[in-house]
Design a protein around this motif. Structure first.
Motif, PDB file in Angstrom:
ATOM      1  N   ALA A  10      57.987  40.360  42.801  1.00  0.00           N
ATOM      2  CA  ALA A  10      56.853  41.218  42.502  1.00  0.00           C
ATOM      3  C   ALA A  10      55.566  40.418  42.515  1.00  0.00           C
ATOM      4  O   ALA A  10      55.557  39.200  42.416  1.00  0.00           O
ATOM      5  CB  ALA A  10      57.042  41.860  41.120  1.00  0.00           C
ATOM      6  N   SER A  11      54.419  41.136  42.620  1.00  0.00           N
ATOM      7  CA  SER A  11      53.121  40.473  42.618  1.00  0.00           C
ATOM      8  C   SER A  11      52.884  39.807  41.277  1.00  0.00           C
ATOM      9  O   SER A  11      53.286  40.301  40.229  1.00  0.00           O
ATOM     10  CB  SER A  11      52.013  41.494  42.892  1.00  0.00           C
ATOM     11  N   VAL A 110      66.836  30.507  55.350  1.00  0.00           N
ATOM     12  CA  VAL A 110      66.056  31.631  54.836  1.00  0.00           C
ATOM     13  C   VAL A 110      65.411  31.187  53.532  1.00  0.00           C
ATOM     14  O   VAL A 110      66.106  30.774  52.598  1.00  0.00           O
ATOM     15  CB  VAL A 110      66.951  32.861  54.598  1.00  0.00           C
ATOM     16  N   ALA A 111      64.070  31.228  53.454  1.00  0.00           N
ATOM     17  CA  ALA A 111      63.345  30.731  52.288  1.00  0.00           C
ATOM     18  C   ALA A 111      62.727  31.877  51.510  1.00  0.00           C
ATOM     19  O   ALA A 111      62.046  32.730  52.095  1.00  0.00           O
ATOM     20  CB  ALA A 111      62.259  29.749  52.722  1.00  0.00           C
ATOM     21  N   ALA A 112      62.958  31.914  50.212  1.00  0.00           N
ATOM     22  CA  ALA A 112      62.384  32.938  49.337  1.00  0.00           C
ATOM     23  C   ALA A 112      61.370  32.283  48.395  1.00  0.00           C
ATOM     24  O   ALA A 112      61.725  31.410  47.619  1.00  0.00           O
ATOM     25  CB  ALA A 112      63.487  33.627  48.531  1.00  0.00           C
ATOM     26  N   GLY A 113      60.111  32.717  48.496  1.00  0.00           N
ATOM     27  CA  GLY A 113      59.076  32.163  47.632  1.00  0.00           C
ATOM     28  C   GLY A 113      58.676  30.748  47.976  1.00  0.00           C
ATOM     29  O   GLY A 113      58.098  30.043  47.151  1.00  0.00           O
ATOM     30  N   ILE A 114      58.987  30.305  49.196  1.00  0.00           N
ATOM     31  CA  ILE A 114      58.687  28.947  49.646  1.00  0.00           C
ATOM     32  C   ILE A 114      57.950  29.042  50.976  1.00  0.00           C
ATOM     33  O   ILE A 114      58.246  29.929  51.783  1.00  0.00           O
ATOM     34  CB  ILE A 114      59.994  28.135  49.811  1.00  0.00           C
ATOM     35  N   ASP A 115      57.006  28.160  51.206  1.00  0.00           N
ATOM     36  CA  ASP A 115      56.251  28.165  52.453  1.00  0.00           C
ATOM     37  C   ASP A 115      57.206  27.890  53.615  1.00  0.00           C
ATOM     38  O   ASP A 115      57.732  26.780  53.763  1.00  0.00           O
ATOM     39  CB  ASP A 115      55.162  27.099  52.402  1.00  0.00           C
ATOM     40  N   PRO A 220      44.394  26.951  55.264  1.00  0.00           N
ATOM     41  CA  PRO A 220      45.668  27.013  54.534  1.00  0.00           C
ATOM     42  C   PRO A 220      45.483  27.470  53.092  1.00  0.00           C
ATOM     43  O   PRO A 220      44.621  26.941  52.364  1.00  0.00           O
ATOM     44  CB  PRO A 220      46.164  25.563  54.583  1.00  0.00           C
ATOM     45  N   PRO A 221      46.258  28.453  52.656  1.00  0.00           N
ATOM     46  CA  PRO A 221      46.166  28.881  51.259  1.00  0.00           C
ATOM     47  C   PRO A 221      46.617  27.777  50.320  1.00  0.00           C
ATOM     48  O   PRO A 221      47.522  26.998  50.642  1.00  0.00           O
ATOM     49  CB  PRO A 221      47.105  30.098  51.191  1.00  0.00           C
ATOM     50  N   LEU A 222      45.987  27.689  49.162  1.00  0.00           N
ATOM     51  CA  LEU A 222      46.395  26.722  48.143  1.00  0.00           C
ATOM     52  C   LEU A 222      47.572  27.333  47.394  1.00  0.00           C
ATOM     53  O   LEU A 222      47.401  28.265  46.606  1.00  0.00           O
ATOM     54  CB  LEU A 222      45.235  26.424  47.188  1.00  0.00           C
ATOM     55  N   LEU A 223      48.774  26.824  47.665  1.00  0.00           N
ATOM     56  CA  LEU A 223      49.990  27.418  47.122  1.00  0.00           C
ATOM     57  C   LEU A 223      50.276  26.893  45.721  1.00  0.00           C
ATOM     58  O   LEU A 223      50.002  25.743  45.404  1.00  0.00           O
ATOM     59  CB  LEU A 223      51.171  27.147  48.045  1.00  0.00           C
ATOM     60  N   ALA A 224      50.843  27.764  44.912  1.00  0.00           N
ATOM     61  CA  ALA A 224      51.219  27.419  43.542  1.00  0.00           C
ATOM     62  C   ALA A 224      52.699  27.138  43.508  1.00  0.00           C
ATOM     63  O   ALA A 224      53.508  28.051  43.587  1.00  0.00           O
ATOM     64  CB  ALA A 224      50.867  28.566  42.591  1.00  0.00           C
ATOM     65  N   ASP A 246      53.805  36.687  52.938  1.00  0.00           N
ATOM     66  CA  ASP A 246      54.978  35.921  53.371  1.00  0.00           C
ATOM     67  C   ASP A 246      55.877  35.516  52.207  1.00  0.00           C
ATOM     68  O   ASP A 246      56.846  34.791  52.388  1.00  0.00           O
ATOM     69  CB  ASP A 246      54.555  34.683  54.167  1.00  0.00           C
ATOM     70  N   GLY A 247      55.553  35.977  51.001  1.00  0.00           N
ATOM     71  CA  GLY A 247      56.380  35.695  49.836  1.00  0.00           C
ATOM     72  C   GLY A 247      55.966  34.479  49.046  1.00  0.00           C
ATOM     73  O   GLY A 247      56.505  34.244  47.960  1.00  0.00           O
ATOM     74  N   THR A 248      55.039  33.672  49.556  1.00  0.00           N
ATOM     75  CA  THR A 248      54.580  32.505  48.812  1.00  0.00           C
ATOM     76  C   THR A 248      53.583  32.928  47.733  1.00  0.00           C
ATOM     77  O   THR A 248      53.068  34.051  47.739  1.00  0.00           O
ATOM     78  CB  THR A 248      53.932  31.473  49.744  1.00  0.00           C
ATOM     79  N   THR A 249      53.330  32.022  46.808  1.00  0.00           N
ATOM     80  CA  THR A 249      52.424  32.295  45.696  1.00  0.00           C
ATOM     81  C   THR A 249      51.174  31.441  45.847  1.00  0.00           C
ATOM     82  O   THR A 249      51.264  30.229  46.027  1.00  0.00           O
ATOM     83  CB  THR A 249      53.114  31.979  44.355  1.00  0.00           C
TER      84      THR A 249
END
Length: 308
Positions: A10-11, A110-115, A220-224, A246-249
Motif C-alpha cells: 500500500a501507499s 522478481v523483486a518486491a519493493g526493491i529497485d 533518479p528518485p531518492l529511494l528509502a 514500480d513498487g519502490t519507496t
C-alpha cells in the motif's frame, strides 16, 4: 526477537506535513580471491532456489540490523567480500557454497519493493545463474533455518547481510545531508553528497511522483531503503515516503518527492537547478532553493521600480 516483515504494497503516507516551514526562510542560511571450482552435475552444492525456479526478492527487518534483503521465504541474504560487483563475479564455490548457498534463478529475479534496476544475474563457475543486487552475488546462510534470522553475521569478516541497495547491513549511511553550493546556499544532499531536487510538476503534497521511465533515469528518485536519517538541525517531521509505480519507496521532503540528477558527477554540484523551470535543488526546510544574490538587473529594478 528477530522478525521478518515483507515490504508493504500500500501507499506510504508522508509524516509531519503540518510542521513544514515557510519557504523562503531557510534556517540553514547562516550556517586475495578464492580460486573457482568447476563442479560436475552430481557435485553441485545446494541452491537457495530449486532448479528451474525463479527467485524472489523482498525486504525483511532484522533486530540490530534494520532492513535487509531477503529471498521469497524471508531468509536473510548475504554478500561476500571476495566476490566483485564491477564486474559481477561469484567466487564462493565447492564447500563454501554448501555453507553459503547461492541464490540461483534461471530467469531474472522478481523483486518486491526493491529497485529492479539493481537486480541482475551472473554466471557461476558451474554455469548456473546467480542473482546479483547492485552487482553483488547474493547468498543464504545454511544455518538460517527461518525468516528473520541472520546467524551468518559475525561468522567471518568476509560475509555480511546485504541491504536492498546492495550495501552491507549494519553500516547505515545517512540518507540526507547538507552542503553549501555557490549561488544557492545550503541544499540537501544524498548519502554520496549529490544535490537533492524537487520537481514542480509533482505538486507539493500530492503523494505521488510524475517522473517515471526515461525521466527517472535522468532524475533518479531518492529511494528509502530502511530508516531515513536527517542532518543535525533539520526537522525530521519534514521527511516522509511515497510508493512509486514500480513498487519502490521514495523519500519526500516537505511533501515533495526527492530526486538526484544523473549529470551531477561529484559532490557540491547542482547543475540541474532551474532545468526546464521545473527542477530545483531542495533546501533543508523542504522548499526550492533560491539564489543567494539577485542578478544585477533584478537588483536595479528593485531600487528603481520604474525601470531605466
Amino acid at each position: 526477537m528477530n522478525r521478518a516483515r515483507p515490504a508493504a504494497a500500500a501507499s506510504i503516507t508522508f509524516a509531519g506535513l503540518a510542521l513544514v516551514a515557510a519557504c523562503g526562510t531557510n534556517p540553514y542560511a547562516t550556517s586475495g580471491a578464492v580460486q573457482p571450482v568447476v563442479l560436475g552435475a552430481q557435485q553441485q552444492p545446494a541452491s537457495a532456489v530449486p532448479a528451474g525456479a525463479t527467485a524472489q526478492l523482498m525486504t525483511s527487518t532484522v533486530d540490530a540490523l534494520g532492513t535487509v534483503l531477503a529471498d521469497g521465504e524471508g531468509h536473510t541474504l548475504y554478500r561476500y567480500a571476495k566476490d566483485t560487483a564491477e564486474p559481477s563475479s561469484a567466487n564462493c564455490a565447492g564447500p563454501c557454497a554448501t555453507t553459503w548457498p547461492p541464490l540461483i534463478s534461471d530467469a531474472p529475479a522478481v523483486a518486491a519493493g526493491i529497485d529492479s534496476a539493481l537486480v541482475g544475474q551472473v554466471t557461476r563457475p558451474d554455469g548456473r545463474k546467480q542473482v546479483t543486487v547492485a552487482g553483488w552475488p547474493v547468498y543464504r546462510f545454511a544455518k538460517d533455518t527461518g525468516p528473520g534470522l541472520a546467524l551468518g553475521r559475525g561468522v567471518s569478516a568476509d560475509w555480511a547481510p546485504i541491504t536492498p541497495a546492495g550495501e552491507k547491513a549494519g553500516t547505515e549511511r545517512p540518507t540526507l545531508g547538507t552542503t553549501q553550493i555557490d549561488g544557492l546556499g545550503p541544499v540537501l544532499t544524498d548519502a554520496d553528497g549529490r544535490a537533492v531536487y524537487l520537481f514542480t510538476k509533482d505538486g507539493r503534497g500530492a503523494g505521488k511522483s510524475t517522473c517515471t521511465g526515461a525521466c527517472a533515469k535522468k532524475w533518479p528518485p531518492l529511494l528509502a531503503n530502511g530508516r531515513t536519517t536527517v542532518p543535525d538541525g533539520m526537522d525530521a517531521g519534514l521527511v516522509g515516503r511515497i510508493r512509486r509505480e514500480d513498487g519502490t519507496t521514495q523519500v519526500t521532503v516537505g511533501g515533495w518527492p526527492a530526486y538526484t540528477y544523473a549529470a551531477d558527477t561529484k559532490p557540491g554540484e547542482a547543475t540541474g537547478h532551474g532545468t526546464g523551470g521545473t527542477w530545483f535543488a531542495l533546501e533543508p526546510n523542504g522548499c526550492k532553493a533560491e539564489p543567494t544574490q539577485r542578478p544585477p538587473v533584478q537588483q536595479a529594478r528593485a531600487t528603481n521600480p520604474g525601470g531605466y
